[in-house]
Enzyme design. Sequence first.
Site, PDB file in Angstrom:
ATOM      1  N   ASP A 107       0.803  -1.230   0.000  1.00  0.00           N
ATOM      2  CA  ASP A 107       0.000   0.000   0.000  1.00  0.00           C
ATOM      3  C   ASP A 107       0.839   1.285   0.000  1.00  0.00           C
ATOM      4  O   ASP A 107       0.332   2.344   0.356  1.00  0.00           O
ATOM      5  CB  ASP A 107      -0.939   0.011   1.204  1.00  0.00           C
ATOM      6  CG  ASP A 107      -0.201   0.066   2.537  1.00  0.00           C
ATOM      7  OD1 ASP A 107       0.994  -0.256   2.560  1.00  0.00           O
ATOM      8  OD2 ASP A 107      -0.829   0.425   3.547  1.00  0.00           O
ATOM      9  N   GLU A 108       2.107   1.213  -0.413  1.00  0.00           N
ATOM     10  CA  GLU A 108       2.896   2.446  -0.492  1.00  0.00           C
ATOM     11  C   GLU A 108       3.999   2.316  -1.531  1.00  0.00           C
ATOM     12  O   GLU A 108       4.474   1.215  -1.828  1.00  0.00           O
ATOM     13  CB  GLU A 108       3.490   2.829   0.867  1.00  0.00           C
ATOM     14  CG  GLU A 108       4.480   1.839   1.414  1.00  0.00           C
ATOM     15  CD  GLU A 108       5.157   2.330   2.684  1.00  0.00           C
ATOM     16  OE1 GLU A 108       5.488   3.530   2.761  1.00  0.00           O
ATOM     17  OE2 GLU A 108       5.369   1.495   3.589  1.00  0.00           O
TER      18      GLU A 108
END
Length: 391
Positions: free
Chosen positions: A110-111
């Site tokens: 998620d990054e």
Amino acid sequence: MMKQAEARPRWVLHVDMDAFYASVEILDNPKLKGLPVIVGGHSARGVVSTCSYEARRFGVHSAMPLFEAKRLCPHGVFVPVRMHRYAEVSAQIMQIFHETSPLVEQLSIDEAFLDLTGMEGLGGAESIAHQVQDRIQAELKLSASVGLAPNKFLAKLASDLKKPHGFVKITPEEAAALLAPMPVSKIFGIGRSAGEKLKQLGIEKIGQLAAADVTVLRKVFGINAEQVKLLALGLDDRPVISEEEAKSVGRENTFDADLNDMEACREEVLDLCGQVGWRLRRENLAGHTVTLKVKFADFHTITRSTTGDRPVAWDEDIFLLAEQMLQKINVKPGVRLLGVSVSNLFHSADEPMLAFAEEERMQKRNQAIDALKNKYGENVIKRGITGNKKQ
């Protein structure tokens, strides 16, 4: 006489999804909106993977034991982890990133970092950063916090300053003044142990760290003292490296709580080897050298490398070499980070790898796991260790 062209300003974007797993659960079940959603399942022995901001107000946080989360937030909505769904959404997010910049460095599900240097003709870095955040909101109905800065350290720090759905830009001119009053723990990798040692030296703020003499900092960080001082000054020259450009394939993990048990470290190393192996095979790569990275609680970092008799691409082969190195390291002082990488890469089709009976069995096991990961994402399955045997 021609005027020498000025160097282009460097801009790095860090995008970090807000409460990602919980946000996906709320996306799929709108009735959960506004409720304290805690992702981690129902087992009393499990831990919180992530939680909504409503749950965080009660003191719940990731890696907390579920029984503690239930004590703090008894009315919370506890839901099991659905890794295949999160991987599916992650792929959509990464697609937006790759449509934005040719240089994307994915850090986790998620990054990621995006290099936006030299994009003035497309509206400039700040405009593009807003577009990325807006696309995630409009197309995926999810919230992301972003940080835009001259380097990776500042960009990652910026994305964390105004969560959720924050947008923070740090210019080179304001970096040092912005950092100065922040606690030293804001520098990624400075944990509780290193923080306590710095406190004994009268250093609690980043500004004090930036002003400290390197010889003093060596008492805490050893050979990493110069690097830490540069970060405290807001300087970081690490490039954004896409997976295709990498000279090695690796993964690392920083732990919320230090590990001081060899079995726990073995489990983590095995998991990392599985992630590295999958990435190698996905790109049709193999390598000759395995490197193990260990960062201790006091920020001291060591790396150990070994080159096997033959190339490695299977999880088991990578783990065999990594574990041999791990067993020679004293983890009792506390391990904050573990990393595994494979280098001296080549395309596996260019250098035949002989397959004997056991290797054929390994190949079938790895191919079965790869099929699941390719369909549902790399975190859908993890190998485990039972006794001294890999499963």
